[in-house]
Design a protein around this motif. Sequence first.
Motif, PDB file in Angstrom:
ATOM      1  N   SER A 287      -8.322  -2.405   2.042  1.00  0.00           N
ATOM      2  CA  SER A 287      -7.697  -1.160   1.507  1.00  0.00           C
ATOM      3  C   SER A 287      -6.581  -1.273   0.648  1.00  0.00           C
ATOM      4  CB  SER A 287      -6.871  -0.590   2.938  1.00  0.00           C
ATOM      5  OG  SER A 287      -7.464  -0.542   3.944  1.00  0.00           O
ATOM      6  N   LEU A 288      -5.639  -2.658   0.774  1.00  0.00           N
ATOM      7  CA  LEU A 288      -4.642  -2.019  -0.519  1.00  0.00           C
ATOM      8  C   LEU A 288      -5.084  -2.636  -1.395  1.00  0.00           C
ATOM      9  CD1 LEU A 288      -1.511  -3.269  -1.126  1.00  0.00           C
ATOM     10  CD2 LEU A 288      -2.286  -5.502  -1.106  1.00  0.00           C
TER      11      LEU A 288
ATOM     12  N   GLN B 291       0.843  -1.178  -0.277  1.00  0.00           N
ATOM     13  CA  GLN B 291       0.314  -0.256  -0.254  1.00  0.00           C
ATOM     14  C   GLN B 291       1.094   1.538  -0.297  1.00  0.00           C
ATOM     15  OE1 GLN B 291      -4.039  -0.290   2.587  1.00  0.00           O
ATOM     16  NE2 GLN B 291      -2.770   2.329   3.278  1.00  0.00           N
TER      17      GLN B 291
ATOM     18  N   THR C 154      -8.412   3.539   6.013  1.00  0.00           N
ATOM     19  CA  THR C 154      -7.053   3.061   5.726  1.00  0.00           C
ATOM     20  C   THR C 154      -6.994   2.279   6.466  1.00  0.00           C
ATOM     21  OG1 THR C 154      -6.531   2.622   3.633  1.00  0.00           O
ATOM     22  CG2 THR C 154      -5.754   4.778   4.725  1.00  0.00           C
TER      23      THR C 154
ATOM     24  N   HIS D 203      -6.654   1.207  -2.801  1.00  0.00           N
ATOM     25  CA  HIS D 203      -5.458   1.493  -3.685  1.00  0.00           C
ATOM     26  C   HIS D 203      -5.173   0.959  -4.641  1.00  0.00           C
ATOM     27  CE1 HIS D 203      -5.065   3.212   0.526  1.00  0.00           C
ATOM     28  NE2 HIS D 203      -5.026   3.793  -0.027  1.00  0.00           N
TER      29      HIS D 203
END
Length: 367
Positions: free
Chosen positions: A335-336, A273, A302, A339
Amino acid sequence: MTQILATTLGPVRLLGDNPTPIWGMANAERNRRMAESAAKNGSHLAAGHELVFNLLYAFDPLLLRLVLETPGTLFAWGRTPIVGQVPQGSDPLAAPHVIDLSDGRRLYNRQLRKLEQPMVRELTPATRREIERRSYFGAYKGVTDLLTKYLWPELALILTRIAAQLKMTPNMVSVIGVTLCLVATFLFAEGMYWTGFLSGFIFMVLDTVDGKLARCTITSSKWGNVIDHGVDLVHPPFWWYFWGTGLAYWGLSLSTRAFALVMAAVIAGYVLQRLIEGMFLKDFKMDIHVWRPFDSQFRLVTARRNPNMVILFVSLLFGRPDIGLIALAWWTVLSLVVHAVRLAQAYAVKRSGRPIVSWMDEAEAAA
């Protein structure tokens, strides 16, 4: 009254006089520090120009950065000059670009990722505390996590004021914070989660205080920034790892396979990330979290340290720190993915020939 200061940035003309202190120093000293700090960061005056500061007023440092970018610019409040880069010895109000901020216009601060009307206020004993408050909150990033934005700003303000009055440097605050960060890591490894949380919480608040103290007192340093950002970047995976090993003291150890999978998700997800954020910054010259409003909102939650600590705190309330660590791993993976998708979408927009522009830049232009 007019004073001329010789600084490494160049000549500085101080208009008026003001005995009212701000953040434990005279306003003339604060302005001198801003000029010296700008010089250290590579700024310079145009040939034949000087900086002008009005000591009767306090203002957002953003205005100094903007006048240094464009020679001949003066920010004013009505017909009162505030700060500008003007030809030496000239009438400031005769500068080629006079910008009157009394009309309420908002400016985009790229450094702090926010769009707002910059502070300009007459500095008097009656207004000093309010100016300190506004300059403190003016140093806050507009796009950050939910704890930094909503939970402890008032507490950090009190601690910042105390540190300034005690003449503490940001590095002194950082050293205390780093010590507590290490203590929290040890306590997590021993399964002493509540005590570790207390140490970690104080560290996280001080992580805000040292940065705000540096900005408000204009005392940031190269090594201070390296230490502060270096610790912020490195320590989270260690916290999550030793949180996992500390589960043994609660009789909640994960199996070897489950622990390996959780650590792979947490550590690899965190690193990837950060790499995505770095790629976005390199290729599009802006933080990924200021591209569109969705990105700014997602930054609140995040999978960074502070939101992750909320997950672990809730799990502790229910006596299940193991489930908290597993939930943290899943949130990191999600979250990764978010993104990665946003980075891919940005590249697609670039290939289509459309510019990548921050929604804050668009809002500033519209204003």
